[in-house]
Design a protein around this motif. Structure first.
Motif, PDB file in Angstrom:
ATOM      1  N   PRO A   1       0.823  -1.212   0.000  1.00 13.67           N
ATOM      2  CA  PRO A   1       0.000   0.000   0.000  1.00 13.67           C
ATOM      3  C   PRO A   1       0.856   1.261   0.000  1.00 13.67           C
ATOM      4  N   HIS A   2       0.351   2.301  -0.643  1.00 13.25           N
ATOM      5  CA  HIS A   2       1.107   3.537  -0.812  1.00 13.25           C
ATOM      6  C   HIS A   2       0.208   4.726  -0.515  1.00 13.25           C
ATOM      7  N   LEU A   3       0.729   5.690   0.250  1.00 16.54           N
ATOM      8  CA  LEU A   3       0.057   6.963   0.499  1.00 16.54           C
ATOM      9  C   LEU A   3       0.922   8.082  -0.072  1.00 16.54           C
ATOM     10  N   ASP A   4       0.421   8.790  -1.051  1.00 14.73           N
ATOM     11  CA  ASP A   4       1.150   9.908  -1.637  1.00 14.73           C
ATOM     12  C   ASP A   4       0.793  11.161  -0.836  1.00 14.73           C
ATOM     13  N   LEU A   5       1.441  11.281   0.329  1.00 11.90           N
ATOM     14  CA  LEU A   5       1.022  12.307   1.282  1.00 11.90           C
ATOM     15  C   LEU A   5       2.210  12.713   2.142  1.00 11.90           C
ATOM     16  N   GLU A   6       2.289  14.001   2.471  1.00 13.51           N
ATOM     17  CA  GLU A   6       3.237  14.486   3.464  1.00 13.51           C
ATOM     18  C   GLU A   6       2.462  15.234   4.537  1.00 13.51           C
ATOM     19  N   LEU A   7       2.878  15.068   5.778  1.00 13.44           N
ATOM     20  CA  LEU A   7       2.205  15.705   6.908  1.00 13.44           C
ATOM     21  C   LEU A   7       2.995  16.914   7.377  1.00 13.44           C
ATOM     22  N   PRO A   8       2.334  17.905   7.951  1.00 12.47           N
ATOM     23  CA  PRO A   8       3.056  19.089   8.454  1.00 12.47           C
ATOM     24  C   PRO A   8       3.944  18.729   9.641  1.00 12.47           C
ATOM     25  N   GLU A   9       5.030  19.451   9.755  1.00 17.09           N
ATOM     26  CA  GLU A   9       5.938  19.255  10.878  1.00 17.09           C
ATOM     27  C   GLU A   9       5.431  20.023  12.092  1.00 17.09           C
ATOM     28  N   ASP A  10       5.713  19.479  13.250  1.00 18.60           N
ATOM     29  CA  ASP A  10       5.316  20.138  14.499  1.00 18.60           C
ATOM     30  C   ASP A  10       6.463  20.008  15.485  1.00 18.60           C
ATOM     31  N   HIS A  11       6.461  20.881  16.510  1.00 14.49           N
ATOM     32  CA  HIS A  11       7.518  20.832  17.504  1.00 14.49           C
ATOM     33  C   HIS A  11       7.464  19.536  18.306  1.00 14.49           C
ATOM     34  N   GLU A  12       8.618  19.000  18.598  1.00 15.17           N
ATOM     35  CA  GLU A  12       8.704  17.884  19.523  1.00 15.17           C
ATOM     36  C   GLU A  12       8.434  18.370  20.939  1.00 15.17           C
ATOM     37  N   ARG A  13       8.284  17.424  21.833  1.00 13.15           N
ATOM     38  CA  ARG A  13       7.983  17.770  23.220  1.00 13.15           C
ATOM     39  C   ARG A  13       9.048  18.671  23.826  1.00 13.15           C
ATOM     40  N   ASN A  14      10.310  18.465  23.435  1.00 15.71           N
ATOM     41  CA  ASN A  14      11.380  19.276  24.011  1.00 15.71           C
ATOM     42  C   ASN A  14      11.564  20.606  23.292  1.00 15.71           C
ATOM     43  N   ARG A  15      10.760  20.848  22.239  1.00 17.54           N
ATOM     44  CA  ARG A  15      10.763  22.104  21.492  1.00 17.54           C
ATOM     45  C   ARG A  15      12.081  22.383  20.780  1.00 17.54           C
ATOM     46  N   VAL A  16      12.973  21.396  20.713  1.00 17.66           N
ATOM     47  CA  VAL A  16      14.273  21.606  20.090  1.00 17.66           C
ATOM     48  C   VAL A  16      14.142  21.652  18.576  1.00 17.66           C
ATOM     49  N   ARG A  17      13.279  20.840  18.007  1.00 18.99           N
ATOM     50  CA  ARG A  17      13.163  20.745  16.552  1.00 18.99           C
ATOM     51  C   ARG A  17      11.717  20.463  16.171  1.00 18.99           C
TER      52      ARG A  17
ATOM     53  N   LEU B   1       3.356   3.855   7.863  1.00 18.54           N
ATOM     54  CA  LEU B   1       4.759   3.686   8.225  1.00 18.54           C
ATOM     55  C   LEU B   1       5.657   3.964   7.027  1.00 18.54           C
ATOM     56  N   ARG B   2       5.302   3.474   5.867  1.00 13.65           N
ATOM     57  CA  ARG B   2       6.131   3.671   4.684  1.00 13.65           C
ATOM     58  C   ARG B   2       6.117   5.136   4.243  1.00 13.65           C
ATOM     59  N   ALA B   3       4.962   5.798   4.333  1.00  9.05           N
ATOM     60  CA  ALA B   3       4.894   7.208   3.959  1.00  9.05           C
ATOM     61  C   ALA B   3       5.716   8.063   4.916  1.00  9.05           C
ATOM     62  N   GLY B   4       5.643   7.745   6.210  1.00 17.95           N
ATOM     63  CA  GLY B   4       6.473   8.457   7.177  1.00 17.95           C
ATOM     64  C   GLY B   4       7.951   8.248   6.916  1.00 17.95           C
ATOM     65  N   ASP B   5       8.305   7.028   6.527  1.00 21.52           N
ATOM     66  CA  ASP B   5       9.705   6.751   6.197  1.00 21.52           C
ATOM     67  C   ASP B   5      10.170   7.619   5.030  1.00 21.52           C
ATOM     68  N   ARG B   6       9.335   7.717   4.003  1.00 24.62           N
ATOM     69  CA  ARG B   6       9.725   8.514   2.828  1.00 24.62           C
ATOM     70  C   ARG B   6       9.903   9.981   3.181  1.00 24.62           C
ATOM     71  N   GLN B   7       8.999  10.511   4.011  1.00 27.02           N
ATOM     72  CA  GLN B   7       9.076  11.934   4.319  1.00 27.02           C
ATOM     73  C   GLN B   7      10.196  12.260   5.297  1.00 27.02           C
ATOM     74  N   CYS B   8      10.435  11.388   6.247  1.00 27.53           N
ATOM     75  CA  CYS B   8      11.319  11.730   7.366  1.00 27.53           C
ATOM     76  C   CYS B   8      12.724  11.145   7.263  1.00 27.53           C
ATOM     77  N   ALA B   9      12.963  10.217   6.337  1.00 27.52           N
ATOM     78  CA  ALA B   9      14.277   9.579   6.255  1.00 27.52           C
ATOM     79  C   ALA B   9      15.355  10.606   5.918  1.00 27.52           C
ATOM     80  N   THR B  10      16.516  10.471   6.562  1.00 22.18           N
ATOM     81  CA  THR B  10      17.639  11.382   6.328  1.00 22.18           C
ATOM     82  C   THR B  10      18.765  10.740   5.531  1.00 22.18           C
ATOM     83  N   GLY B  11      18.821   9.413   5.515  1.00 20.82           N
ATOM     84  CA  GLY B  11      19.939   8.728   4.875  1.00 20.82           C
ATOM     85  C   GLY B  11      21.209   8.747   5.699  1.00 20.82           C
ATOM     86  N   GLU B  12      21.133   9.252   6.938  1.00 22.47           N
ATOM     87  CA  GLU B  12      22.309   9.366   7.786  1.00 22.47           C
ATOM     88  C   GLU B  12      22.410   8.165   8.721  1.00 22.47           C
ATOM     89  N   ARG B  13      23.588   8.002   9.287  1.00 20.37           N
ATOM     90  CA  ARG B  13      23.839   6.903  10.210  1.00 20.37           C
ATOM     91  C   ARG B  13      24.362   7.442  11.520  1.00 20.37           C
TER      92      ARG B  13
END
Length: 669
Positions: free
Chosen positions: A478-494, A521-533
């Motif tokens: 299954p695929h969702l062609d969607l991005e969600l708005p960003e919001d502050h984390e609980r610690n307000r850092v990012r 889960l897959r849509a969140g991965d696409r939007q939020c993945a950084t490719g970093e380690r």
């Protein structure tokens, strides 16, 4: 263990589908809360009476200024024609309320209040900045009582309006609960994909560095919120315990070390030293021992983490005396093990006035005390000592009598010294239908069912739009062609979108929609993945946010509730021996029939062309097996010796999706 699963006999009717209904005439507060609030009200009334006596009976500028400041904080400064000091007092009182919650400084508000009375009395009749030395504003004698009445009336009125509004919902809620059936959450095993492997590797890198190193963790204030390292360790431990039970039950070696290290990192002084500050400010006690009094946000949370470690690995490492030792700056040591740790949790429960004991001094959270209850339950299942079953009734009484709101929600927080509570901003509206790390499922399953039923009302319709947007990739997923708005984390850092995706995925899991869950889960991965380690993060989010996401992501078929109820169960079927870290890691090792083994290995720092020798134990002695599948070009013959042990060479780049199975599984020659 049957008693652990039996819900408390209902004091209100049960619906046709077995859900407990809500009281049609709910009390405004429970007996302990009522007693605390009454004591608080009498204390405030006594202060008001003293203020009135000083103002109306004793008289004189100094007594009047002091009395008016007792009637309403700082009002004596208005009488003494010093409005700037009145405004400063209001600011000080506001800051005091924040400090009361933030660092348990319950004395800060009374100190600000009484200080305003003493200072306004001292300055009355003295030099003024804007008026003559003997000038006074007599209208302050009227304003102060009016402000006091308005403040008290607003507080009482707000509580009463909220209570009445919630009580008005009860008939409709009970009509719904009479026939409602809570949805069955998604519990199917979701095969780990490439992103799961990246997240698993990141978790391992965090955990497997030396115990006193915390590269990749987030450090900030350690009293509350998203930068508390103890919570990062808890959440990671909970998430990885689920992953161990669901994806790696037949590869215990590496995950045992990972989970053990996450617990041991809790003993680092930088993680737990916050407690002495809170204990000193809130209890006027300089003892730094983090378990001896209060602090359920450490003892209960980490106790649950220790239980889950044992439930998925079978290791009794932390049963050894002194295995959990805390060393203070001056060399003092506080030595615990799994047993004495849980004794400390139970002792704090027993000694609490209300039945719940505080996180920070003076503040008891329903969520923290639910996780503390889970820790007692999980320990009892593992070790048989009735720490939970003997306390279960009192805990349930406290939850139902002191924290339950008329509409089925539970208050987030309550002051154990005043009985007061308010919305601290940590949860929407300062309340929740289900709480703890698994929503009552293990410690109060009937309340979990009721909470799920209420929470799911209208949710199916809200998710319908998402379902209508689903398409499918070429591989059928299954695929969702969607991005969600960003919001502050609980610690307000990012800011991050991962929290929003976790909520959507959680809703899909709650409603039993496995396809929508996978798509979220897959849509969140696409939007939020950084490719970093590591030590950077593979997803654009903080550690606590990522770990909370993993708790939901890896919650099937076992979650923390089922593991607490199950305890340790030895794996059946072939067992995979250790693989060399950090060259490689096992991402899947599970047997669904006790005979075959599904296996995946991935490179960490190794090269895909590397060849590894993998050892298998718990095989049928003398039996022949074949290892194949994945990207391999053929199958490898595996011969078990007389002890049921064998080894096979695999190429890392071809080791995803392997299966080990007997050659003649159907019994043919």
């Amino acid at each position: 263990m049957t008693a652990l699963h039996e819900p408390r006999p209902a004091t209100t009717p049960i619906g046709q589908t077995g859900l407990p209904l809500l009281s049609e005439a709910p009390p405004r507060m429970g007996p302990v809360t009522r007693r605390l609030v009454r004591r608080t009200a009498l204390t405030v009334a006594a202060i008001e009476i003293v203020g009135l006596l000083l103002t109306l009976v004793v008289g004189g500028d100094r007594a009047t200024a002091a009395g008016l400041s007792l009637i309403f904080p700082g009002a004596g400064f208005l009488f003494a024609t010093m409005p700037e000091l009145f405004a400063l007092t209001l600011v000080a009182c506001a800051i005091s309320i924040v400090l009361w919650w933030a660092i348990s400084a319950v004395w800060a508000l009374p100190l600000s209040w009484l200080t305003s009375a003493a200072v306004s009395a001292a300055l009355a009749g003295g030099p003024r900045w804007w008026t003559d030395a003997d000038a006074t504003w007599g209208w302050a004698r009227i304003v102060a009582p009016v402000l006091a009445v308005v403040a008290i009336g607003a507080t009482v009125g707000s509580f009463e309006r909220r209570y009445r509004a919630k009580r008005a919902k009860v008939p409709a809620l009970n009509a719904f609960l009479t026939t409602a059936r809570p949805p069955e959450p998604v519990r199917e095993f979701r095969a780990p994909d490439d992103m799961d492997a990246e997240l698993q590797r990141w978790c391992y890198e965090l955990a497997l560095q030396p115990i006193d190193q915390f590269d990749g963790f987030e450090w900030g204030e350690q009293f509350h919120g998203g930068t508390c390292v103890r919570y990062q360790l808890n959440y990671l431990g909970w998430a990885l315990s689920q992953y161990a039970a669901n994806a790696l039950p037949n590869a215990p070696t590496e995950i045992e070390r990972v989970l053990r290290n996450l617990v041991l990192k809790q003993t680092d002084l930088r993680v737990w030293s916050y407690w002495r500050t809170l204990n000193l400010l809130g209890n006027f006690n300089g003892d730094p021992d983090p378990l001896v009094r209060d602090n359920i946000m450490f003892s209960g949370f980490t106790g649950d983490q220790i239980n889950l470690y044992e439930a998925v690995t079978g290791s009794t490492h932390f049963d050894e005396p002194g295995s959990l030792t805390f060393v203070w700056h001056d060399g003092r040591t506080f030595s615990y093990d799994h047993h004495t740790w849980m004794d400390a949790v139970r002792r704090n429960f027993d000694e609490s006035e209300s039945g719940f004991f505080p996180c920070e001094p003076g503040w008891a959270f329903a969520a923290c005390n639910t996780i503390g209850a889970q820790s007692l339950l999980g320990y009892e299942v593992l070790h048989g000592r009735p720490l939970w079953s003997e306390y279960q009734q009192r805990w349930r009484d406290t939850l139902d009598d002191e924290y339950l709101l008329p509409d089925g929600n539970y208050a987030n927080i309550r002051c154990t010294r005043t009985g007061l509570s308010w919305d601290t901003g940590e949860t929407p509206g300062g309340e929740y239908l289900m709480t703890g790390s698994n929503g009552f499922v293990d410690v109060a399953p009937d309340l979990a069912d009721r909470g799920r039923a209420i929470a799911s009302r209208g949710l199916d319709e809200k998710l319908a739009g998402l379902r209508a947007s689903l398409t499918h990739d070429d591989d059928g997923r299954p695929h969702l062609d969607l991005e969600l708005p960003e919001d502050h984390e609980r610690n307000r850092v990012r800011r991050t979108a991962l929290g929003a995706w976790t909520k959507l995925a959680g809703a899909a899991r709650l409603m039993g929609d496995a396809e929508l869950l996978d798509a979220c889960l897959r849509a969140g991965d696409r939007q939020c993945a950084t490719g970093e380690r590591w030590p950077e993060r593979p997803v654009a989010a903080g550690v606590q946010t990522m770990a909370g996401h993993l708790i939901n992501r890896w919650a099937g078929p076992h979650n923390t509730a089922s593991l607490n109820l199950r305890g340790y169960v030895a794996p059946e079927g072939p067992i995979v021996g250790p693989v060399p870290w950090p060259q490689a890691m096992v991402t899947v090792a599970r047997s669904t029939d006790g005979v075959t083994l599904d296996l995946s290995l991935r490179a960490v720092e190794g090269d895909p062309s590397d060849e590894l020798t993998v050892e298998f134990t718990n095989l049928e002695p003398g039996a022949r097996y074949r290892l194949g599948g994945g990207a391999s070009r053929g199958e490898v013959a595996v011969q078990a010796d007389a002890n049921g042990v064998a080894a096979a060479a695999v190429v890392l780049g071809e080791a995803v999706g392997l299966r080990l199975q007997p050659v003649n599984l159907d019994g043919s020659p």
